[in-house]
Design a protein around this motif. Structure first.
Motif, PDB file in Angstrom:
ATOM      1  N   LYS A  17       0.825  -1.211   0.000  1.00  0.00           N
ATOM      2  CA  LYS A  17       0.000   0.000   0.000  1.00  0.00           C
ATOM      3  C   LYS A  17       0.859   1.261   0.000  1.00  0.00           C
ATOM      4  N   ALA A  18       2.076   1.157   0.523  1.00  0.00           N
ATOM      5  CA  ALA A  18       2.952   2.329   0.671  1.00  0.00           C
ATOM      6  C   ALA A  18       3.947   2.365  -0.475  1.00  0.00           C
ATOM      7  N   ASP A  19       3.467   2.730  -1.658  1.00  0.00           N
ATOM      8  CA  ASP A  19       4.260   2.599  -2.884  1.00  0.00           C
ATOM      9  C   ASP A  19       4.808   3.914  -3.419  1.00  0.00           C
ATOM     10  N   LYS A  20       4.545   5.030  -2.738  1.00  0.00           N
ATOM     11  CA  LYS A  20       4.953   6.330  -3.289  1.00  0.00           C
ATOM     12  C   LYS A  20       5.165   7.340  -2.165  1.00  0.00           C
ATOM     13  N   LYS A  21       5.871   8.412  -2.500  1.00  0.00           N
ATOM     14  CA  LYS A  21       6.092   9.519  -1.571  1.00  0.00           C
ATOM     15  C   LYS A  21       5.061  10.595  -1.899  1.00  0.00           C
ATOM     16  N   ASP A  22       3.866  10.447  -1.337  1.00  0.00           N
ATOM     17  CA  ASP A  22       2.773  11.344  -1.665  1.00  0.00           C
ATOM     18  C   ASP A  22       2.627  12.501  -0.686  1.00  0.00           C
ATOM     19  N   GLU A  23       3.530  12.532   0.306  1.00  0.00           N
ATOM     20  CA  GLU A  23       3.584  13.646   1.253  1.00  0.00           C
ATOM     21  C   GLU A  23       5.047  13.928   1.565  1.00  0.00           C
ATOM     22  N   PRO A  24       5.352  15.130   2.064  1.00  0.00           N
ATOM     23  CA  PRO A  24       6.746  15.414   2.455  1.00  0.00           C
ATOM     24  C   PRO A  24       7.175  14.561   3.637  1.00  0.00           C
TER      25      PRO A  24
ATOM     26  N   VAL B 260       8.054  11.380   4.173  1.00  0.00           N
ATOM     27  CA  VAL B 260       7.528  10.041   4.454  1.00  0.00           C
ATOM     28  C   VAL B 260       8.392   8.990   3.765  1.00  0.00           C
ATOM     29  N   SER B 261       8.330   7.785   4.271  1.00  0.00           N
ATOM     30  CA  SER B 261       9.092   6.668   3.702  1.00  0.00           C
ATOM     31  C   SER B 261       8.270   5.953   2.634  1.00  0.00           C
ATOM     32  N   ILE B 262       8.941   5.496   1.596  1.00  0.00           N
ATOM     33  CA  ILE B 262       8.299   4.601   0.622  1.00  0.00           C
ATOM     34  C   ILE B 262       8.525   3.184   1.156  1.00  0.00           C
ATOM     35  N   ARG B 263       7.633   2.768   2.035  1.00  0.00           N
ATOM     36  CA  ARG B 263       7.846   1.547   2.820  1.00  0.00           C
ATOM     37  C   ARG B 263       7.886   0.293   1.964  1.00  0.00           C
ATOM     38  N   ALA B 264       7.126   0.273   0.877  1.00  0.00           N
ATOM     39  CA  ALA B 264       7.136  -0.912   0.012  1.00  0.00           C
ATOM     40  C   ALA B 264       8.520  -1.135  -0.591  1.00  0.00           C
ATOM     41  N   ARG B 265       9.191  -0.043  -0.976  1.00  0.00           N
ATOM     42  CA  ARG B 265      10.532  -0.170  -1.543  1.00  0.00           C
ATOM     43  C   ARG B 265      11.523  -0.650  -0.492  1.00  0.00           C
ATOM     44  N   VAL B 266      11.407  -0.129   0.735  1.00  0.00           N
ATOM     45  CA  VAL B 266      12.293  -0.560   1.819  1.00  0.00           C
ATOM     46  C   VAL B 266      12.131  -2.059   2.078  1.00  0.00           C
TER      47      VAL B 266
END
Length: 326
Positions: free
Chosen positions: A98-105, A107-113
């Motif tokens: 669900k966390a696939d993009k940096k849509d706010e300042p 924040v982590s792109i958790r899916a990539r991590v």
């Protein structure tokens, strides 16, 4: 590199799913041990040799995503250090997709991590199903086999022999996938106009785009936590004259409160897969669970034989369809 002997192991949240896979394949589940110590540390150990074997570790990242994710990392490392020929992570549900993009300042792109960590820990391949954001496959450098629950769910819907059905997407974001369901079932699509104003599980259904009056409606979505969107959409469909309402989910993460909402809603049946072990659903008479373990087992056997997995995306083998009818 030549194929080694195949061996399936289960993480703490994947045991039942792995056992269903092994039953389908006619093989034995590998001996494994997981201990969580009093301070929260996790210990994993394979109870048999994996040297020169092709190892498949089954572990959804579901209801306890942080613990389950870290456990996958430890398993990957353990198998690699034990000289496995290859290690494949079988992740039926990948929560952090669900966390696939940096849509706010800031924040982590958790899916990539998560993707990078799983690879660095030793995974040679990943098999998953119905990612919330399919582009997460691009975060991995190693092969990712992305399976779909759609054929299995649609075959079940067809077995109900309903007339005048229409597929309903809860929002415009899922409309493209809803169209695939509609194409499989040879019907049309309606869309719920949904808005979500905050970072919570509350969304508001504003309008239904499409004619649902007098039709049996099939709501489709990838997952639900609170059940709020499904219930609000079902009520809106009833207000528009819909007949029977069936909801279909790829992944069932419903909370206790969510299940209560479903029980007290116009939804007559909620169909979901067993990609996440959710013991709460046993309290509901409305929830029907379809096993995708045979689908994953088929994928593993094809991978092991160096065969294409893509035919499973649209057409299920008769042996898998037979599992639903039984």
């Amino acid at each position: 590199m030549q194929n080694g002997e195949i061996k399936i192991f289960a993480g703490s949240s994947g045991r039942l799913f792995a056992e269903r896979m092994c039953n389908y394949m006619g093989t034995q589940l590998g001996i494994s041990q997981v201990i969580t110590f009093s301070e929260g540390n996790t210990y994993v150990k394979a109870g048999e040799t994996v040297r020169d074997k092709d190892v498949y570790l089954v572990q959804p990242i579901g209801l306890k995503p942080n613990d389950e994710f870290v456990e996958i990392l430890f398993w990957m490392d353990a198998f690699k250090r034990a000289s496995a020929n290859s290690v494949t992570a079988i992740i039926p549900y990948f929560s952090y997709a669900k966390a696939d993009k940096k849509d706010e300042p800031r924040v982590s792109i958790r899916a990539r991590v998560c993707a990078e960590s799983i690879e660095l820990a030793g995974a040679d391949r990943v098999v998953t199903m119905d990612l919330h954001s399919p582009q997460v496959q691009g975060f991995f450098k190693k092969p990712v086999d992305h399976l779909f629950a759609l054929p299995l769910i649609c075959e079940y819907i067809k077995s109900l022999q309903l007339e005048d059905i229409i597929v309903v997407s809860p929002d415009a974001g899922f409309a493209k996938q809803a169209r695939k369901y509609a194409d499989y079932l040879k019907t049309s699509v309606a869309i719920g106009d949904k808005t979500r104003k905050e970072h919570n599980e509350k969304a508001e259904i504003l309008e239904i785009i499409g004619d649902v009056a007098g039709k049996n409606t099939i709501i489709v979505d990838d997952f639900s936590l609170s059940g709020g969107t499904l219930v609000d959409l079902a009520r809106a469909l009833k207000d528009k004259g819909a007949k029977k309402i069936i909801a279909c989910l790829s992944h069932n993460l419903l909370s206790k409160e969510g299940i209560e909402k479903i029980e007290n809603s116009p939804i007559e049946e909620l169909v979901a897969t067993d990609s996440v072990y959710n013991p709460l659903i046993s309290t509901s008479n409305k929830i029907k669970t379809l096993s995708v373990a045979p689908l994953f087992a088929e994928a593993i056997m094809r991978i092991h034989r160096r065969e294409s997995v893509s035919p499973l995306f649209n057409v299920l083998p008769d042996s898998v369809i037979k599992e639903i009818k039984e």
